[in-house]
Design a protein around this motif. Structure first.
Motif, short mmCIF file in Angstrom:
data_model
loop_
_atom_site.label_atom_id
_atom_site.label_comp_id
_atom_site.label_asym_id
_atom_site.label_seq_id
_atom_site.Cartn_x
_atom_site.Cartn_y
_atom_site.Cartn_z
N GLN A 1 -81.42 3.39 -30.35
CA GLN A 1 -82.13 3.48 -31.61
C GLN A 1 -83.00 2.25 -31.80
O GLN A 1 -82.47 1.14 -31.91
N ALA A 2 -84.29 2.47 -31.84
CA ALA A 2 -85.25 1.40 -32.10
C ALA A 2 -85.49 1.32 -33.60
O ALA A 2 -85.28 2.30 -34.33
N PRO A 3 -85.93 0.17 -34.08
CA PRO A 3 -86.18 0.02 -35.53
C PRO A 3 -87.14 1.08 -36.04
O PRO A 3 -88.21 1.31 -35.48
N GLY A 4 -86.74 1.74 -37.12
CA GLY A 4 -87.58 2.74 -37.75
C GLY A 4 -87.63 4.08 -37.03
O GLY A 4 -88.41 4.96 -37.42
N LYS A 5 -86.81 4.24 -36.01
CA LYS A 5 -86.82 5.49 -35.24
C LYS A 5 -85.45 6.15 -35.26
O LYS A 5 -84.44 5.51 -35.53
N GLU A 6 -85.46 7.44 -34.93
CA GLU A 6 -84.20 8.18 -34.83
C GLU A 6 -83.44 7.75 -33.57
O GLU A 6 -84.04 7.31 -32.57
N ARG A 7 -82.12 7.90 -33.62
CA ARG A 7 -81.31 7.65 -32.43
C ARG A 7 -81.59 8.77 -31.42
O ARG A 7 -81.55 9.94 -31.77
N GLU A 8 -81.84 8.38 -30.19
CA GLU A 8 -82.20 9.35 -29.16
C GLU A 8 -81.26 9.25 -27.97
O GLU A 8 -80.76 8.17 -27.64
N GLY A 9 -81.05 10.39 -27.32
CA GLY A 9 -80.25 10.42 -26.11
C GLY A 9 -81.00 9.85 -24.94
O GLY A 9 -82.18 10.13 -24.75
N VAL A 10 -80.31 9.04 -24.15
CA VAL A 10 -80.91 8.39 -22.99
C VAL A 10 -80.38 8.99 -21.69
O VAL A 10 -81.15 9.36 -20.81
N SER A 11 -79.05 9.09 -21.61
CA SER A 11 -78.44 9.59 -20.39
C SER A 11 -77.03 10.06 -20.70
O SER A 11 -76.42 9.61 -21.68
N CYS A 12 -76.52 10.98 -19.87
CA CYS A 12 -75.14 11.43 -20.05
C CYS A 12 -74.54 11.69 -18.68
O CYS A 12 -75.26 11.88 -17.69
N ILE A 13 -73.20 11.69 -18.64
CA ILE A 13 -72.49 11.96 -17.40
C ILE A 13 -71.29 12.83 -17.71
O ILE A 13 -70.62 12.64 -18.73
N SER A 14 -71.03 13.79 -16.83
CA SER A 14 -69.95 14.74 -17.06
C SER A 14 -68.60 14.08 -16.85
O SER A 14 -68.52 12.97 -16.31
N PRO A 15 -67.51 14.74 -17.26
CA PRO A 15 -66.19 14.13 -17.14
C PRO A 15 -65.84 13.70 -15.71
O PRO A 15 -65.22 12.64 -15.52
N SER A 16 -66.21 14.47 -14.72
CA SER A 16 -65.89 14.08 -13.34
C SER A 16 -66.88 13.08 -12.77
O SER A 16 -66.62 12.46 -11.75
N GLY A 17 -68.03 12.97 -13.40
CA GLY A 17 -69.10 12.15 -12.85
C GLY A 17 -70.01 12.91 -11.93
O GLY A 17 -70.98 12.36 -11.40
N GLY A 18 -69.73 14.19 -11.74
CA GLY A 18 -70.50 14.98 -10.80
C GLY A 18 -71.85 15.45 -11.30
O GLY A 18 -72.70 15.85 -10.51
#
Length: 126
Positions: free
Chosen positions: A39-56
């Motif tokens: 979340q940058a100042p004045g901006k909405e929180r945005e998704g950057v990256s995600c990883i599954s439970p196994s990491g696969g």
């Protein structure tokens, strides 16, 4: 009680690298997808990256694909975000978050995540 504790971040020059860490406790990390948001100042929180439970499986926002790499070590209950070729527009407070899943996928939808880290500042500036 589920807890996510973040470390890393700081000030770096454009083109530099940083690694963020997210330590999970109070649950079995194998059953949770983990996401990184910012979340940058004045901006909405945005998704950057995600990883599954196994990491696969993993996912990235278009703005960071090819520069950021997410990984996890379930034996240590740790998730990492390696950030390379950083740009001033990457400046933000970064958060890790956990999404309990029944499948081995991940999402960048903020509403899917129930548990959040404390946030860490990343500043990219010369």
């Amino acid at each position: 009680q589920l807890e996510l504790v973040q470390s890393g971040g700081g000030l770096v020059q454009p083109g530099g690298s940083l690694r963020l860490s997210c330590a999970a406790s109070g649950f079995t990390s194998d059953y949770y997808a983990i996401g990184w948001f910012r979340q940058a100042p004045g901006k909405e929180r945005e998704g950057v990256s995600c990883i599954s439970p196994s990491g696969g499986r993993s996912g990235y926002a278009d703005s960071v694909r090819g520069r950021f790499t997410i990984s996890r070590d379930n034996a240590k209950n740790m998730v990492y975000l390696q950030m390379n070729s950083l740009k001033p527009e990457d400046t933000a407070v970064y958060y890790c978050a956990a999404d309990r899943r029944s499948n081995d996928y991940c999402s960048l939808l903020r509403s899917m995540f129930d548990y959040w880290g404390q946030g860490t500042q990343v500043t990219v500036s010369s």
